[in-house]
Design an enzyme around this catalytic site. Sequence first.
Site, PDB file in Angstrom:
ATOM      1  N   ALA A 192       0.864  -1.190   0.027  1.00  0.00           N
ATOM      2  CA  ALA A 192      -0.072   0.074   0.061  1.00  0.00           C
ATOM      3  C   ALA A 192       0.843   1.180   0.138  1.00  0.00           C
ATOM      4  O   ALA A 192       0.457   2.288   0.628  1.00  0.00           O
ATOM      5  CB  ALA A 192      -0.962  -0.042   1.139  1.00  0.00           C
ATOM      6  N   LYS A 210     -31.311  17.351  17.332  1.00  0.00           N
ATOM      7  CA  LYS A 210     -29.709  17.138  17.719  1.00  0.00           C
ATOM      8  C   LYS A 210     -29.529  16.578  18.946  1.00  0.00           C
ATOM      9  O   LYS A 210     -30.080  17.372  19.898  1.00  0.00           O
ATOM     10  CB  LYS A 210     -29.043  18.214  17.247  1.00  0.00           C
ATOM     11  CG  LYS A 210     -27.466  18.211  17.351  1.00  0.00           C
ATOM     12  CD  LYS A 210     -26.985  18.473  18.651  1.00  0.00           C
ATOM     13  CE  LYS A 210     -26.959  19.862  19.233  1.00  0.00           C
ATOM     14  NZ  LYS A 210     -26.375  19.957  20.497  1.00  0.00           N
ATOM     15  N   ARG A 250      -2.356   8.301 -11.166  1.00  0.00           N
ATOM     16  CA  ARG A 250      -3.581   8.512 -12.313  1.00  0.00           C
ATOM     17  C   ARG A 250      -4.741   8.874 -11.513  1.00  0.00           C
ATOM     18  O   ARG A 250      -5.742   9.174 -12.051  1.00  0.00           O
ATOM     19  CB  ARG A 250      -3.775   7.031 -12.887  1.00  0.00           C
ATOM     20  CG  ARG A 250      -2.829   6.854 -14.096  1.00  0.00           C
ATOM     21  CD  ARG A 250      -2.769   5.419 -14.388  1.00  0.00           C
ATOM     22  NE  ARG A 250      -4.191   5.087 -15.015  1.00  0.00           N
ATOM     23  CZ  ARG A 250      -4.424   3.581 -15.322  1.00  0.00           C
ATOM     24  NH1 ARG A 250      -3.643   2.704 -15.420  1.00  0.00           N
ATOM     25  NH2 ARG A 250      -5.683   3.418 -16.063  1.00  0.00           N
TER      26      ARG A 250
END
Length: 469
Positions: free
Chosen positions: A9, A358, A15
């Site tokens: 990794a 909330k 690209r």
Amino acid sequence: MPLTAIVLAAGEGTRMKSRHPKVMHKLLDRPLVGWTVDCARRAGCDRIIVVVGHGAQEVRDYMGTFDDVEFVEQPQQLGTGHAVRCVFDALYSGSNPLNIQGNFIVLYGDSPLVRPQTISWLATTSAARKDSCTVLTMTPPDPTGYGRIYSEDGQVKAIIEHKDCTAAQQEALRECNSGIYCFEGTALAEGITQLSNNNAQGEYYLTDMIAWLNSRGSAVSAVHCEEYTELLGVNSRVQLASANKIMQQRINQQHMEQGVTMLDPATVWIGPDVIIGQDTEILPHTLIFGHTTVGTDCVLGPNTRLINAKVGNNCLVDETIIVDSTIDNHVTCGPRAYLRGGTHLKDGAKAGTHVELKNSVVGKGSKVPHLSYLGDTTMGSGVNIGGGSITCNYDGVHKNKTTIGNNAFIGSDTMMVAPVHIGEGAVTGASSCIYEDVPAGALGIERSPQVIKEGYAAARQQRLEKGNK
């Protein structure tokens, strides 16, 4: 036999045209490298080693939540063979190659579609055959760009890169190298030090291990993955979109096979950690990500987004966003409701049209039908919130609490200036600003006297006409 996964990794992924490492771009709601690591874990790998390089800290920060992952730095990206060499230099330096036990699976952080059962099958087959290396292969419809597998009597003799294939070989050799290998540990530890970078790119290629093993008379074979899409990598945003579509179809099919209905699966996006109960219906343009759980007999959508949500049974969630929040059974949300920040709707509650909640608790059977905002609020059962009501919970420094007792009735357009308590069975008058506690059973009302001026409209019209002359 111990099984170690080496996940490569470290590449930049030019690209992708991005400031972020390629492996941190997301497939559904999980970075590419997260899919590979999860695959290795579910395939039964005892040890998972991630090779990082470009954007290493971003990868480490994400993977730091996984306590079963080790990191090795590849300071210069000099090829796949060099990446594996970095692992052995960092973790096995000074070890006798003959003492390195078990097999090693080489995986890629930009190949998120491979299934755990495929990797488990590769490892099991390699161990049973006693191979020094087993190559996972595929036959894509268009093999352009892939290395071709050249075998004789079951022995993989070479991997011929596409650019090196003759026209006859391109026609005859259709089986391709996926880049995923299972190596016997001793063979890999010894051979990885023998690779050369005598090529146009000056890099060390893991594919050269095949020639080296053949030169020693070691067993090298292939196992063929029938579903070639499992082995597709992601090197551009176009390929990322294609991979997302493949995973979307795979996950949606699994849910439908388990009893979930989708009116249009192509417009439904579900993450890998989502759990959905039987007889739930998902309508178009619905996205369900994170650690979301949904019960049975629900209707979700259309135009709905759930992230880390918990949804009970028999709920209707219509054009609603629920983030980090819970709704219990027989709850109705929407259309166009927004629940966030630890909100909890209990059995039979409702958050209606254009309602935002909330960090609030809505009690059993309580209703917030429309056009309201409640923040940092706890209400009991049987409460009705009139349209246009809000809690004024933020004073510029602190978030303050509002509590509303059972069976209270909040009149339309009530402003509740927190901290404030409205008692059980209390009522607030429409268009009131409630800034003091309202006792149980009391009426809280605050409004200016209404003033009537007779003939005002005609007098106003005369003034306007005079002003226009």
